[in-house]
Write an enzyme that holds these catalytic residues in place. Structure first.
Site, PDB file in Angstrom:
ATOM      1  N   ARG A 123      -9.637  65.556  74.118  1.00 18.70           N
ATOM      2  CA  ARG A 123     -10.725  65.332  75.092  1.00 18.70           C
ATOM      3  C   ARG A 123     -11.787  66.436  75.034  1.00 18.70           C
ATOM      4  NH1 ARG A 123      -8.537  61.604  74.213  1.00 18.70           N
ATOM      5  NH2 ARG A 123      -7.291  60.218  75.508  1.00 18.70           N
ATOM      6  N   SER A 141      -9.349  57.707  84.005  1.00 17.29           N
ATOM      7  CA  SER A 141      -8.268  58.690  84.127  1.00 17.29           C
ATOM      8  C   SER A 141      -8.788  59.970  84.777  1.00 17.29           C
ATOM      9  CB  SER A 141      -7.695  59.030  82.753  1.00 17.29           C
ATOM     10  OG  SER A 141      -7.069  57.902  82.206  1.00 17.29           O
ATOM     11  N   GLU A 147      -9.706  65.570  83.987  1.00 15.83           N
ATOM     12  CA  GLU A 147     -10.382  64.911  82.864  1.00 15.83           C
ATOM     13  C   GLU A 147     -11.761  64.448  83.330  1.00 15.83           C
ATOM     14  OE1 GLU A 147      -9.710  61.005  80.040  1.00 15.83           O
ATOM     15  OE2 GLU A 147      -8.011  62.334  80.383  1.00 15.83           O
TER      16      GLU A 147
END
Length: 295
Positions: free
Chosen positions: A168, A217, A287
């Site tokens: 990520r 998420s 996130e």
């Protein structure tokens, strides 16, 4: 000049509401919202901004909480000129504003395999490259050939290796904005590609609150763990703070059940992090990006 904003061919708006652009539908205004006409306009903006002027790029605004006090400085939103998709024999080139799912659909229509996972990511290509987005066993780093990045000095085409991809995360040039990217794909069986995309769509609809005001998420999966399992084990499924709620369907998703503030969503997320740390000794990292000023 609009205050400190260079003269552009695109649209420049002061005090523009941002909540309507975000999936959560929360957040304060942009000091300046700029929609560049094209790549040259974007470069002119970057070259003409005063040193120290805050700059934020807004993509599909799916994985984002904009705080209630809004965003200082310039918010860039890339529009139609950055949304094109060109299919090639062994891949495709997509503009930063193209939605991930649209790119997956173009690949599928051309019988190209390997990009089906993009249909499960609710965002745009610029953001997907900038955060090495992934789902269903693949991530951007697995399929990216190159991406073009606008900087004050012009447009640079960088090979995938230059982004130093991690989970990520991607390393962009300072102040750089992704404008286009090329993805590798291979000719495949059209029926198998369609079946894989249908499987991803069904899995998302069965397990995620896809029709709610959410941000995807919320927390990254810690090494060796699934974030949702830690959140569930800590008793946070359905937890509420004002009109913000942890989804009952998938507890790594936060929901705006109607009229939530950004502060309620962020505070609920922090409460979840505290409970998970106290219960299982694992630190959850956000996130979802949280940007801007509190009310």
């Amino acid at each position: 000049m609009n205050g400190a904003i260079p003269v552009l061919r695109g649209r420049v708006q002061a005090g523009a509401p941002l909540a309507p652009f975000t999936w959560f539908r929360v957040g304060g205004p942009a000091e300046w919202l700029v929609r560049p006409a094209d790549e040259q306009d974007l470069v002119a903006l970057l070259a003409g901004l005063p040193a120290g002027m805050p700059l934020t790029v807004l993509g599909a605004a799916s994985n984002l909480i904009i705080r209630d006090g809004g965003l200082p400085g310039v918010v860039v939103r890339l529009g139609g000129a950055f949304g094109g998709v060109v299919v090639e024999a062994d891949g495709l080139v997509a503009g930063a504003a193209a939605l991930d799912v649209t790119v997956a659909q173009h690949a599928a229509a051309a019988g190209l395999a390997g990009l089906e996972f993009l249909s499960g990511i609710p965002g745009s290509i610029g953001g997907a490259v900038a955060m090495n987005a992934g789902a269903y066993g693949a991530e951007v780093k697995d399929v990216l050939d190159w991406a073009e990045v606008a900087t004050a000095g012009g447009i640079r085409r960088l090979p995938a290796a230059d982004f130093a991809f991690a989970y990520r995360h991607a390393a962009l040039p300072p102040g750089g904005i992704v404008t286009r990217a090329r993805f590798r794909a291979a000719p495949g069986d059209a029926a198998a590609i369609a079946a894989r995309m249908a499987e991803i769509r069904a899995a998302r609809e069965a397990t995620q609150p896809v029709r709610a005001r959410t941000g995807g998420s919320t927390f990254k999966n810690p090494p060796g763990h699934k974030a949702w399992e830690l959140i569930d084990a800590a008793g946070c499924r359905g937890l509420r703070q004002g009109a913000a709620q942890v989804s009952e369907k998938h507890c790594n998703f936060l929901l705006n059940t109607g009229g939530a503030t950004a502060a309620e969503l962020e505070s609920l997320g922090e409460a979840v992090r505290s409970r998970v740390l106290a219960h299982g000794g694992v630190q959850l990292d956000w996130e979802i990006k949280r940007l801007g000023l509190p009310a």
